[in-house]
Design an enzyme around this catalytic site. Structure first.
Site, PDB file in Angstrom:
ATOM      1  N   GLU A  91      91.916  44.303  92.681  1.00 48.56           N
ATOM      2  CA  GLU A  91      90.751  44.782  93.431  1.00 48.56           C
ATOM      3  C   GLU A  91      89.547  44.952  92.497  1.00 48.56           C
ATOM      4  O   GLU A  91      88.749  45.856  92.657  1.00 48.56           O
ATOM      5  CB  GLU A  91      91.068  46.115  94.138  1.00 48.56           C
ATOM      6  CG  GLU A  91      92.193  46.042  95.139  1.00 48.56           C
ATOM      7  CD  GLU A  91      91.946  45.002  96.220  1.00 48.56           C
ATOM      8  OE1 GLU A  91      90.779  44.747  96.577  1.00 48.56           O
ATOM      9  OE2 GLU A  91      92.941  44.429  96.697  1.00 48.56           O
ATOM     10  N   GLY A 146     100.886  39.044  96.671  1.00 46.82           N
ATOM     11  CA  GLY A 146     102.159  39.686  96.981  1.00 46.82           C
ATOM     12  C   GLY A 146     102.772  39.091  98.239  1.00 46.82           C
ATOM     13  O   GLY A 146     102.070  38.770  99.190  1.00 46.82           O
ATOM     14  N   THR A 173      93.181  35.171  94.391  1.00 48.34           N
ATOM     15  CA  THR A 173      93.138  34.827  92.970  1.00 48.34           C
ATOM     16  C   THR A 173      93.894  33.550  92.663  1.00 48.34           C
ATOM     17  O   THR A 173      94.895  33.226  93.288  1.00 48.34           O
ATOM     18  CB  THR A 173      93.779  35.933  92.106  1.00 48.34           C
ATOM     19  OG1 THR A 173      95.035  36.262  92.684  1.00 48.34           O
ATOM     20  CG2 THR A 173      92.906  37.147  92.035  1.00 48.34           C
TER      21      THR A 173
END
Lengths: 681, 661
Positions: free
Chosen positions: B421, B178, B139
């Protein structure tokens, strides 16, 4: 006058240029945004005063909220106390009147990031429950911060159910003192704001025991910290209750009282008195000691959770006008997500409700203003209705604001999860309002009791009601009721009389059901309390439907009053329609249940609803501009007036301490992991 | 143990241990899971402070420390089975959030799935050894679920045989991955591949971002943490800006598509294969949804058995709040939902493995339905769980708001599942696309199979959609089969309405996409109804298979409650479609109230059966022993604000305020 962008902006590097995608939203204005702002403020002079205060706050770096989202609990607390101190200095310098609106506007401008706000709750209670002498003694001390006050009601083991509170106040006629005591661990006062680290005097709610009898809950002023060095007084154990979801600026506290003695004069005695020999005298009704709570509940409606929802709407609508994602036609550029029907269906009902609740909260405040004087002078006739409205309406507004703010947050996709969007904080604040000042389910049930009582009164003695009419808010229970909705086309559903009547019908039916089922149970031998518990769900439903009816009706009446402003009236009518239809469609079962609406009519209502979305779409950004929140109080990288979302998000992220400080884990853990091979070689 | 909880446990009508076995899959699994959990509980290296009192930076540090310890311990304990690793991590990481999480869940699997043998030889070993700590950067600041919109480019330069990775705009900065901010030294970056002047769409590249030894960002790389969030405080979600940054040609993952040294692009054989990971993660999320809701229910129900408040009968002691009908109505449908989703999660996982085997044999026939189903069910379950956790928190009154309740943490850790997701609305619309396709197929005379086979029975060829007379058999609210049938009819009806509205819009507009947008509210409704049917059907199937009589009876009641509650919540759909009458709706509501009373004595045992350790719950309110109040007081005393008796703010700000008059 300066343009809005200068007035509301943060004045940072990006403020000078408005993003073209948001600029285009404002180019054609179908209504007068400024007039709408004035309406929301309650008059043009209020708007002017508010903006004056906002500009003072904005131009004073002491009130800055920069870095707010990265602060620890300790830092947030200190910053909030610092702002309060600074604000008082400003107020004294500029001579702001004690009961003027300036402080409220300042509170709004710093987005509530102040401490010592429980002073207002203390004062509400003092002024509603204290005698004139008591008010004369304490009011000024409190306002001048000679003492720092708070209000301690809830306990570790007891919340909304006040009768269960365990803290005791036993009168000792020998010394003419009350002995205030926490007999068990569950009696520990828990949650009151400003108590943990700040307050010197607390209004403690406790069970009065005098002449050997329990007299129920009363309010006592108890000094808890030394005015010299701020240490807890003997017999007092006090501290902070630890980390919470939000509102870390406030030191919600615990308080244990170990046989603390206070003078007899410290019991608030407008409605109940204990004479020196311990004789108890009740001057009001059993309910009158709850009046302070009613006042506070009504007063927080107009800002509180409602502002949180309004801000969430501002942020999510502006961001949706700037965010582009995927294509509607393969050849076109990516679309603003605000153009997606699915996005409109998430955001616009929230926008509509944030207007609806504004008018609802305002009307309730007016009702309070009208009845305040008579209640203080001992005329309690309007208290039951005021009390019922304060419970049900509080529950509805806070419930729907909390849910709505979360809808807005999630409508911003991943970025809504970043605190820099401002949305997590708004959600967490709004949700706190669902429990403080009364847990919502319990509050709804209190309103339901009022409804059932009035319903039975109207049905059992129809003759009597003509002499003693039902309170205004439930008058519809005796009005003639339609059995079927007359709508024949989708457009018929854009008629305010029609949907208001539909809500009245459903509310009446549900109240009737609740009343009858409870009666049937008692007739078949269940005692009354048991019957109430067995029918609690029906009551809950009835109260919710009634509150929604009141919401729609109040909105409708407010819009009707705007006859001299046709453009603004039209734009608000759409929101009014949408809020009514949104409610009907999400509860369609209740309307279909007895055939009031047919399946075909629900389809019409849905068509009317979907057709409203693109119409509201055109005005959406302007409708959120009209709330006139400054960028500073939004404190959102996604929601600034100028729409420069991404640059600001990147900048704010880079300023996070995680980037400006050394990585605490690298030397200790990451390096040994990564360099194992090298070490082994 | 708190006497109220002891009483609750003694009065249960079934043995919770048996349900635990069912949830774990077998008694053997339960035994092994507990064995692993005890290793952690008894290991002093895993003792840690309460996260709630730590700053963000401290939380991050503790999390990294845990990850480092974990690598070593799992080797010591001989834990390598994927399920066992999961058990290990779930107990050891309170929120199941770890900065090196994506290294294991995305970086290594992507390397395995999309890397050539040579690439695996080169990268896999150092990755397994954690010399390389990787993350997965997809993203961007301006682009999420709509992947084709990603802006990062990888332009091939045949002269040096390198790719030039570039972030051309602010919106193209990689955002959210992350472990990217501070922990990782490599990232798999998704970028638009451009070679020989042509854009070939998204491909994956291994990009080194920090220098070995110093851990400093490499030249051309700007990397950092994206700042404070709603939750996931232990995680350094990061940003990454690449400024014409060069990597060797071999760093493109080339198992499927390839770029030859001269820049020639070689197409992959089948694009659908890359769906695999997505389907896997989404089906896994359904199980996680069930788990998160189970935790919240455990806390709320135990606390409601301990908390006493108000009065039902005057003069009697205050009742447990679990005895209030309103409280039961809040919590028991959620408890039923947690069980339902648990079984759905199991089904999704099993189906994934089954279909995956088919795919490996070259049979892709079931992939489209599985892809649609995982997308829709992921959205359906995460939305409901999201709201359900919050409902549990509010059912705990004011104390739910304190971090001592543990529920705020569960909520903020779970809620990203609605966005990551695949954003849920987009997921629902993906499922709707499959439903519309199936509907068209039936319409053109072909039968469909799988969960959508009810569309075959649609009476839609008849001219009026209202004529559902064929189905006008009475729903029997005491039969789960009949109720499932009712859900099926609702789904069929809403799919049909969406299809017709879509057709109507299409006939009025030129662009299919515009028509799709104008029907999207109906489309989402249709997907939701389909998912609801799927969940009800799977729940019933599972319950019917349970052997033990007492357990089956209890779970049947939950299944009834789930099914009937759903009908009462969506009463409008059932009434509008003439599937049920107003009178039946009254019966449904009456039956729900009866079920609440029937479930009440087993409520605590039903949450005990989830078998969460106190450590995993992280909640003072949800403690197994129920000693809530004493521990709440002890917990609060640890607050950082309580370190000194008089806070420094007093001297700095309050005292001057009081004296400057």
């Amino acid at each position: 006058m300066r343009s809005p962008v200068h007035r509301v902006s943060l004045g940072d590097a990006w403020s000078s240029r408005v993003h073209p995608d948001i600029d285009s939203e404002r180019r054609t204005q179908s209504f007068d945004v400024e007039r709408l702002t004035n309406l929301l403020d309650g008059g043009v002079e209020n708007t002017m005063l508010r903006r004056k205060v906002e500009s003072i706050i904005r131009n004073d770096p002491a009130f800055s909220l920069r870095g707010h989202y990265s602060m620890t609990q300790n830092e947030l607390y200190e910053a909030a106390v610092r702002r309060r101190f600074h604000l008082e200095m400003v107020a004294r310098r500029l001579g702001w009147p004690k009961d003027g609106r300036e402080r409220d506007y300042a509170y709004r401008a710093v987005s509530g990031n102040l401490n010592l706000t429980l002073q207002d709750v203390f004062l509400n209670a003092l002024r509603s429950l204290g005698s004139d002498e008591q008010i004369a003694k304490w009011d000024q001390l409190c306002q001048d911060y000679q003492i720092i006050t708070s209000y301690a009601q809830t306990e570790l083991g007891h919340g909304t159910y006040l009768k269960g509170l365990e803290t005791e106040a036993i009168y000792d006629p020998a010394t003419q003192e009350f002995v205030i005591h926490s007999p068990t661990i569950t009696a520990t006062k828990w949650w009151p704001g400003d108590i943990g680290r700040s307050a010197t005097h607390v209004l403690v709610l406790a069970q009065l025991i005098c002449s050997g009898a329990q007299r129920g809950m009363h309010a006592f002023i108890v000094p808890i910290r030394s005015l010299e060095d701020h240490t807890p007084l003997p017999g007092i154990t006090v501290g902070d209750i630890g980390p919470k979801m939000e509102m870390e600026n406030i030191d919600n506290g615990f308080l244990r009282l170990d046989r603390v003695r206070i003078p007899r004069e410290n019991m608030l005695n407008r409605f109940a008195q204990v004479s020196p020999d311990g004789t108890y005298k009740r001057l009001g009704t059993e309910q009158s000691n709850y009046f302070g709570m009613v006042v506070t509940r009504v007063k927080i409606l107009a800002h509180g959770a409602l502002h949180d929802l309004q801000k969430a709407c501002v942020i999510s609508v502006r961001y949706s006008a700037v965010r582009r994602q995927s294509r509607l036609r393969p050849s076109d550029p990516e679309v603003k997500i605000l153009d997606f029907q699915a996005q409109q269906q998430k955001l616009f009902p929230q926008l509509a409700l944030s207007y609806a609740f504004h008018f609802l909260a305002t009307s309730l405040l007016e009702l309070l203003d009208r009845s305040y004087g008579s209640i203080l002078s001992g005329d309690f006739r309007c208290l039951p209705e005021l009390h019922a409205l304060s419970t049900g309406v509080k529950a509805m507004i806070t419930d729907l604001c909390a849910q709505g703010a979360e809808v807005c947050r999630r409508a911003c996709g991943g970025h809504g999860y970043s605190k820099l969007s401002g949305l997590p904080t708004l959600v967490n604040r709004a949700t706190a309002a669902c429990t403080y000042e009364g847990e919502n389910t319990v509050l709804y049930l209190q309103m339901a009791r009022f409804l059932v009582k009035n319903y039975l009164k109207a049905r059992l003695s129809p003759g009597a009601t003509s002499q003693q009419p039902l309170p205004l808010s439930v008058a519809y229970l005796t009005a003639p009721d339609l059995a079927r909705c007359p709508a024949q086309t989708a457009t018929d559903f854009l008629c305010p009389e029609l949907y208001t009547a539909a809500w009245a019908h459903v509310a009446t039916r549900l109240i009737k059901n609740a009343a009858h089922d409870a009666q049937t149970l008692t007739q078949s031998g269940a005692d009354q309390q048991e019957a109430l518990n067995q029918t609690a769900l029906l009551q809950l439903q009835a109260a919710k439907a009634h509150c929604y009816y009141i919401t729609v009706k109040t909105f409708k009446e407010a819009v009707e009053r705007l006859d001299n402003e046709p453009a603004n009236q039209e734009v608000l009518w759409r929101l009014c329609h949408l809020s009514a239809l949104h409610g009907i469609l999400t509860n369609s079962g209740d309307f279909l249940h007895d055939g009031f609406l047919s399946g075909a009519q629900v389809d019409m209502a849905r068509t009317a609803y979907l057709d409203l979305l693109p119409q509201i779409r055109k005005d959406a950004v302007l409708l959120t501009d009209a709330f006139d929140f400054t960028d500073q109080c939004l404190n959102s990288a996604l929601g600034c007036y100028d729409g420069n979302v991404y640059e600001r998000l990147f900048q704010w992220a880079q300023e996070s301490p995680t980037n400006t400080q050394k990585n605490p884990a690298y030397e200790k853990y990451i390096r040994p992991l990564v360099q194992r091979r090298t070490a082994r070689l | 143990m708190n006497p109220d909880l002891r009483k609750e446990r003694a009065s249960a009508t079934f043995n919770p241990e048996l349900i635990t076995h069912i949830l774990d899959g077998s008694p053997e699994n339960t035994r092994r899971r507990r064995e692993i959990e005890n290793l952690i509980l008894n290991d002093p290296d895993f003792q840690h402070e309460d996260y709630n009192f730590l700053t963000r930076s401290q939380r991050y540090e503790v999390a990294v420390k845990k990850s480092a310890t974990m690598v070593k311990k799992m080797r010591d304990f001989g834990i390598s089975d994927p399920d066992e690793i999961m058990w290990f991590k779930k107990l050891q990481l309170v929120n199941f959030v770890e900065p090196v999480g994506l290294h294991y869940s995305m970086f290594i699997p992507t390397l395995l799935n999309q890397g050539t043998t040579a690439q695996q030889e080169k990268w896999l070993h150092p990755s397994n050894e954690l010399q390389i700590i990787g993350t997965y950067a997809q993203t961007e600041m301006g682009h999420g679920t709509h992947l084709r919109g990603l802006e990062t480019t990888a332009t091939y330069d045949p002269k040096t045989q390198e790719f030039i990775i570039n972030s051309p705009t602010v919106t193209s900065i990689k955002w959210w991955p992350g472990g990217l901010g501070k922990t990782s030294n490599h990232a798999i970056v998704l970028a638009q591949l451009i070679t020989q002047g042509k854009n070939y769409g998204l491909h994956a590249f291994i990009v080194p971002i920090r220098e070995f030894g110093t851990h400093k960002p490499l030249p051309g790389i700007t990397v950092g943490d994206i700042g404070p969030k709603f939750g996931y405080e232990e995680m350094d979600n990061g940003f990454l800006k690449m400024d014409n940054y060069r990597i060797p040609r071999e760093n493109m993952l080339m198992k499927y598509a390839q770029v030859k040294p001269d820049g020639t692009y070689v197409k992959p054989l089948n694009n659908k294969l890359t769906y695999g990971t997505m389907v896997f993660v989404r089906s896994y999320l359904v199980g996680e949804a069930a788990r998160s809701l189970s935790k919240a229910c455990t806390i709320a129900i135990r606390y409601s058995a301990v908390r006493r408040q108000s009065e039902i009968k005057p003069g009697e002691p205050e009742p447990q709040i679990l005895d209030f009908q309103t409280q039961q109505y809040k919590l028991f449908p959620l408890l039923a939902t947690a069980y339902a989703f648990h079984f759905v999660g199991k089904y999704m996982k099993e189906t994934y493995y089954r279909v995956n085997e088919d795919i490996n044999r070259g049979d892709l026939s079931e992939l489209p339905e599985l892809h649609a189903l995982t997308a829709g069910v992921k959205a359906f379950t995460t939305w409901i769980v999201n709201a359900g956790i919050e409902e549990c928190r509010m059912a705990c009154g004011g104390h739910g708001y304190s971090h001592s309740s543990g529920i705020p943490n569960i909520y903020v850790t779970f809620t990203p599942a609605c966005t990551f997701e695949g954003e849920n609305t987009v997921m629902m619309l993906q499922m709707a696309r499959f439903l519309m396709k199936s509907y068209d197929q039936v319409h053109s005379g072909k039968l469909v199979c799988g969960m959508v086979s009810y569309l075959n029975d649609l009476p839609s060829q008849r001219i009026q959609p209202q004529q559902v007379a064929v189905w006008q058999t009475m729903v029997d609210i005491n039969s789960l089969d009949s109720l499932t049938e009712a859900y099926k009819r609702r789904a069929a009806r809403l799919v049909e309405i969406a299809a017709k509205n879509l057709q109507a819009e299409q006939s009025r507009r030129k662009s299919k996409e515009v028509a799709w947008n104008l029907a999207s509210v109906d489309l989402v409704r249709a997907s939701e109804a389909h998912c609801y049917f799927v969940v009800v059907k799977l729940f019933l199937e599972k319950v019917s298979k349970i052997q033990d009589k007492a357990v089956q009876a209890v779970l049947r009641n939950l299944c009834f409650l789930y099914t009937l509650y759903g009908i009462s919540q969506k009463a409008g759909d059932f009434l509008e479609g003439n599937i049920m009458t107003g009178a039946q709706m009254m019966q449904v509501n009456q039956r729900i109230l009866e079920l609440l009373a029937v479930i009440r004595p087993n409520a605590v045992a039903l949450v005990d059966a989830f078998d969460f350790k106190d450590l995993t719950l992280g909640s003072v309110l949800g403690r197994y022993d129920g000693n809530v109040y004493e521990n709440l007081f002890e917990w609060a005393k640890k607050s950082p604000l309580n370190k000194t008796e008089v806070h420094e703010s007093f001297h700095k700000h309050l005292k001057p305020l009081q004296s400057k008059l």
